[in-house]
Scaffold this motif. Sequence first.
Motif, PDB file in Angstrom:
ATOM      1  N   LYS A 101      33.208  29.147  48.904  1.00 10.05           N
ATOM      2  CA  LYS A 101      32.993  28.520  50.214  1.00 10.05           C
ATOM      3  C   LYS A 101      34.245  27.793  50.692  1.00 10.05           C
ATOM      4  N   GLU A 102      35.054  27.331  49.727  1.00  5.62           N
ATOM      5  CA  GLU A 102      36.287  26.625  50.068  1.00  5.62           C
ATOM      6  C   GLU A 102      37.469  27.576  50.244  1.00  5.62           C
ATOM      7  N   GLY A 103      37.226  28.886  50.084  1.00 11.54           N
ATOM      8  CA  GLY A 103      38.289  29.863  50.276  1.00 11.54           C
ATOM      9  C   GLY A 103      39.072  30.198  49.027  1.00 11.54           C
ATOM     10  N   ILE A 104      38.515  29.875  47.858  1.00 13.84           N
ATOM     11  CA  ILE A 104      39.148  30.219  46.574  1.00 13.84           C
ATOM     12  C   ILE A 104      38.232  31.236  45.906  1.00 13.84           C
ATOM     13  N   VAL A 105      38.662  32.483  45.858  1.00 14.00           N
ATOM     14  CA  VAL A 105      37.749  33.579  45.508  1.00 14.00           C
ATOM     15  C   VAL A 105      38.270  34.349  44.306  1.00 14.00           C
ATOM     16  N   PHE A 106      37.410  34.532  43.296  1.00 12.54           N
ATOM     17  CA  PHE A 106      37.700  35.460  42.205  1.00 12.54           C
ATOM     18  C   PHE A 106      36.960  36.760  42.512  1.00 12.54           C
ATOM     19  N   THR A 107      37.727  37.827  42.630  1.00 13.16           N
ATOM     20  CA  THR A 107      37.145  39.085  43.077  1.00 13.16           C
ATOM     21  C   THR A 107      37.267  40.156  42.007  1.00 13.16           C
ATOM     22  N   GLU A 108      36.514  41.238  42.169  1.00 12.50           N
ATOM     23  CA  GLU A 108      36.641  42.400  41.299  1.00 12.50           C
ATOM     24  C   GLU A 108      37.456  43.475  42.018  1.00 12.50           C
ATOM     25  N   GLN A 116      45.262  45.864  49.307  1.00 15.27           N
ATOM     26  CA  GLN A 116      45.207  44.979  48.135  1.00 15.27           C
ATOM     27  C   GLN A 116      45.191  45.788  46.840  1.00 15.27           C
ATOM     28  N   LYS A 117      44.432  46.907  46.861  1.00 16.34           N
ATOM     29  CA  LYS A 117      44.393  47.760  45.665  1.00 16.34           C
ATOM     30  C   LYS A 117      45.778  48.325  45.352  1.00 16.34           C
ATOM     31  N   LYS A 118      46.482  48.723  46.400  1.00 15.27           N
ATOM     32  CA  LYS A 118      47.832  49.258  46.183  1.00 15.27           C
ATOM     33  C   LYS A 118      48.733  48.201  45.534  1.00 15.27           C
ATOM     34  N   ALA A 119      48.634  46.982  46.030  1.00 13.66           N
ATOM     35  CA  ALA A 119      49.457  45.898  45.482  1.00 13.66           C
ATOM     36  C   ALA A 119      49.096  45.631  44.024  1.00 13.66           C
ATOM     37  N   MET A 120      47.803  45.643  43.710  1.00 17.36           N
ATOM     38  CA  MET A 120      47.362  45.378  42.343  1.00 17.36           C
ATOM     39  C   MET A 120      47.713  46.556  41.420  1.00 17.36           C
ATOM     40  N   ASP A 121      47.638  47.771  41.936  1.00 16.87           N
ATOM     41  CA  ASP A 121      48.050  48.943  41.150  1.00 16.87           C
ATOM     42  C   ASP A 121      49.534  48.840  40.781  1.00 16.87           C
ATOM     43  N   SER A 180      49.995  35.570  33.299  1.00 14.82           N
ATOM     44  CA  SER A 180      48.982  34.710  33.905  1.00 14.82           C
ATOM     45  C   SER A 180      47.613  35.360  33.798  1.00 14.82           C
ATOM     46  N   ARG A 181      46.629  34.555  33.413  1.00 19.46           N
ATOM     47  CA  ARG A 181      45.264  35.079  33.256  1.00 19.46           C
ATOM     48  C   ARG A 181      44.643  35.420  34.613  1.00 19.46           C
ATOM     49  N   TYR A 182      45.073  34.742  35.654  1.00 17.16           N
ATOM     50  CA  TYR A 182      44.550  35.016  36.997  1.00 17.16           C
ATOM     51  C   TYR A 182      45.725  35.447  37.883  1.00 17.16           C
ATOM     52  N   ILE A 183      45.523  36.511  38.637  1.00 18.40           N
ATOM     53  CA  ILE A 183      46.606  37.111  39.416  1.00 18.40           C
ATOM     54  C   ILE A 183      46.301  36.942  40.901  1.00 18.40           C
ATOM     55  N   PHE A 196      41.929  35.894  43.861  1.00 21.34           N
ATOM     56  CA  PHE A 196      42.513  36.115  42.542  1.00 21.34           C
ATOM     57  C   PHE A 196      41.699  37.177  41.829  1.00 21.34           C
ATOM     58  N   ILE A 197      42.377  37.884  40.933  1.00 24.43           N
ATOM     59  CA  ILE A 197      41.682  38.829  40.059  1.00 24.43           C
ATOM     60  C   ILE A 197      42.085  38.504  38.623  1.00 24.43           C
ATOM     61  N   LEU A 198      41.134  38.580  37.711  1.00 24.13           N
ATOM     62  CA  LEU A 198      41.438  38.270  36.312  1.00 24.13           C
ATOM     63  C   LEU A 198      42.249  39.401  35.684  1.00 24.13           C
ATOM     64  N   LEU A 199      43.132  39.027  34.818  1.00 27.68           N
ATOM     65  CA  LEU A 199      44.019  39.983  34.155  1.00 27.68           C
ATOM     66  C   LEU A 199      43.221  41.061  33.436  1.00 27.68           C
ATOM     67  N   GLU A 200      42.173  40.662  32.696  1.00 25.65           N
ATOM     68  CA  GLU A 200      41.407  41.661  31.947  1.00 25.65           C
ATOM     69  C   GLU A 200      40.628  42.616  32.863  1.00 25.65           C
ATOM     70  N   GLU A 201      40.262  42.122  34.054  1.00 24.15           N
ATOM     71  CA  GLU A 201      39.581  42.981  35.033  1.00 24.15           C
ATOM     72  C   GLU A 201      40.518  44.090  35.509  1.00 24.15           C
ATOM     73  N   LEU A 202      41.770  43.738  35.734  1.00 21.57           N
ATOM     74  CA  LEU A 202      42.749  44.723  36.191  1.00 21.57           C
ATOM     75  C   LEU A 202      43.066  45.726  35.087  1.00 21.57           C
ATOM     76  N   ILE A 203      43.178  45.244  33.849  1.00 24.41           N
ATOM     77  CA  ILE A 203      43.431  46.155  32.732  1.00 24.41           C
ATOM     78  C   ILE A 203      42.245  47.090  32.538  1.00 24.41           C
ATOM     79  N   GLU A 204      41.048  46.551  32.601  1.00 24.46           N
ATOM     80  CA  GLU A 204      39.852  47.375  32.409  1.00 24.46           C
ATOM     81  C   GLU A 204      39.796  48.502  33.444  1.00 24.46           C
TER      82      GLU A 204
END
Length: 684
Positions: A101-108, A116-121, A180-183, A196-204
């Motif tokens: 709600k405050e604009g700080i989002v952990f996403t999948e 965004q996917k291109k940047a994360m890839d 960093s654990r959060y990207i 932000f996306i978690l490091l392990e989420e991106l690896i998975e």
Amino acid sequence: MYLNRDLSWIEFNRRVLEEAQDPSTPLLERVKFLSIVSSNLDEFMSVRVAGLKDQMKAGYNKKDFTGYTPAGLIKRIMKRTAKMVSEQYKAYREVSRLLMKEGIVFTEYEELNISQKKAMDAYYHDIIFPVLTPMAVDQSRPFPLVHNQSVYLAVVLVRDGDDPDDDPYFAIVQVPSNLSRYIPVPTRTNSKKQEFILLEELIEHHIQSLFSGYIPIAVHAFRLTRNADLTLNEEGAEDLLEEIEKELRRRRWGSPVRLEVQQGMHPYALSQLQDEFEINENVFEIDGPLDLTYFMKLAGGLQGFDHLRFPRITAKYPVEFEDVEDFFTLLKQQDVLLHHPYESFDAVTDFVVQAAYDPQVLAIKMTLYRVSGNSPIIQALARAAESGKQVTVVVELKARFDEERNIAWARKLEKSGCHVVYGLVGLKTHAKITLVVRQEDNTLRRYVHVGTGNYNDSTARLYTDVGLFTSHGVIGEDASALFNEITGYSAPHDWQAFAVAPTDLKDKLFELIEREAEHARAGRPAHIIAKMNSLSNQQMVDALYAASQAGVKIDLIIRGVCCLRPGVPGLSENITVRSIVDRFLEHSRSYYFENGGHVDVYLSSADWMTRNLTRRIELMCPVFDNTLKKMMIQILRLSLNDNVKARELMPNGMYMRVKNELTPYRSQFEALKITSWKKLQLEP
């Protein structure tokens, strides 16, 4: 008659969790408290639970003084811990929704847009992929070393064309701890949200890139906690520093204590892990990201969200030293008491720095238990030695989880010409004391600083502690004798002011407690106020029970473990116990004895635990100056008056928030309001 130490600790960590659950706590501070719960639990598992498991393996099944065998206690611990972890992740989900709600989002990954996917890839292939090492487990490749408290991915795979009834393939991938654990994810168009996306989420999501020719059918995170307690043969060690370095290398092979797995882990992966680690009972299924300690860095590093934090504070420079160029001239005339973090620790650093540069200073002696990563005190001591002063530093190499840092400091100080002493065999040096010897006219004068907290400028901004500066002759003589005992061969000293563990501190406390009991029996004023981190020594508890039965009023302010059961008729009805968990970590140890109206006040490095009283070099120092005594009493009364963040221990071992009809009084916030401790009109 007694509460169990380990179960009492769990209740303390639950109080920390309550701060994360409390809607009145600023949101990013709630995030920090969630992180603290995790780091506390990690240490508890790797030390306390590991020790109980070692006792079980050795066949030890005697009950402790609280009535528990190791096996029975572990069962109770795991039951309570599992419940607490469940509550922690429930709080995590609530906090995550509020952050969104405050604009700080952990996403999948699947929720990202195309750009965004291109940047994360690109981030994965450029930064993460080169660091990853897939480690297969099969007949030719044994199970690799799994590091303590690191996050891994367990991967279950099949090969195209294989019989579906065949066992699948199994591999693990370590989630790099040096990334960093959060990207941060690039911001969406016309959006102000920070994603932000978690490091392990991106690896998975990209796991296929590590296993060409195989099909991943399940990927789940896991984390292992090992026994991290050092087992040192100090008697047989030719070089203690080298022995500790060897033991630190062995720590990575410590026996497994706890296995955390992501909820819904594939049964084949879980069985592989349990077989390898020989762990069946201490398995925690986690409904959320493993290891929330990363939350601490996130909460501290986010920019532009100060409204979600406690208001910034600036510690006041002690008024006595504000316009003083020479500390020594002032301290010849008066003692000074500091209350951190409300008063700046810079004054302590400046004292050491001035001593290092003062040509009249001949010697500096100091104990170091935990210091910061870039300690100005270390730099000052090195400078003093290089300029020809006699500098002796007692560095405690066995300070748990700070061993490597302290070894590095010890080597740096030795290279600068300091005499570095590693303490006494079998004892940790936990006393906090600095002695400066100065040539003045035709005499030598000793200046002493004694504190309740470490010489650490970082934690001094987060912990509440008190420190005393004095040039009192008796304290100076005792300080010299203490260093001589630690660094040389000296028989136990006949202390004039100090009480020192392990030789006589416990006896001195017994004497002071019994003196209050005698006053009570004679109808004279008798009152004990004791503030500490933990109370777990059975003899100390029994002494307090006896004083209560004699009519002594006893108020205990104990942040963490308490084995004493207060308010029990005929046993402890004159004893109250309260715990304060708030913005700052309550860390000071200070003791008040009414003494029939002739009040004695002490500050100390020692909690009333068996290890502090019998296996450590600890120090208790009196406050002689009457004005400073009143300051110490006022600091204690702050805690006793708290009805916002104080919890009171009930006879059944549970803690209840202190509630009364008085105006809300939050001790740490009230302390922040005090513009000058020295100008207070203090009540006796």
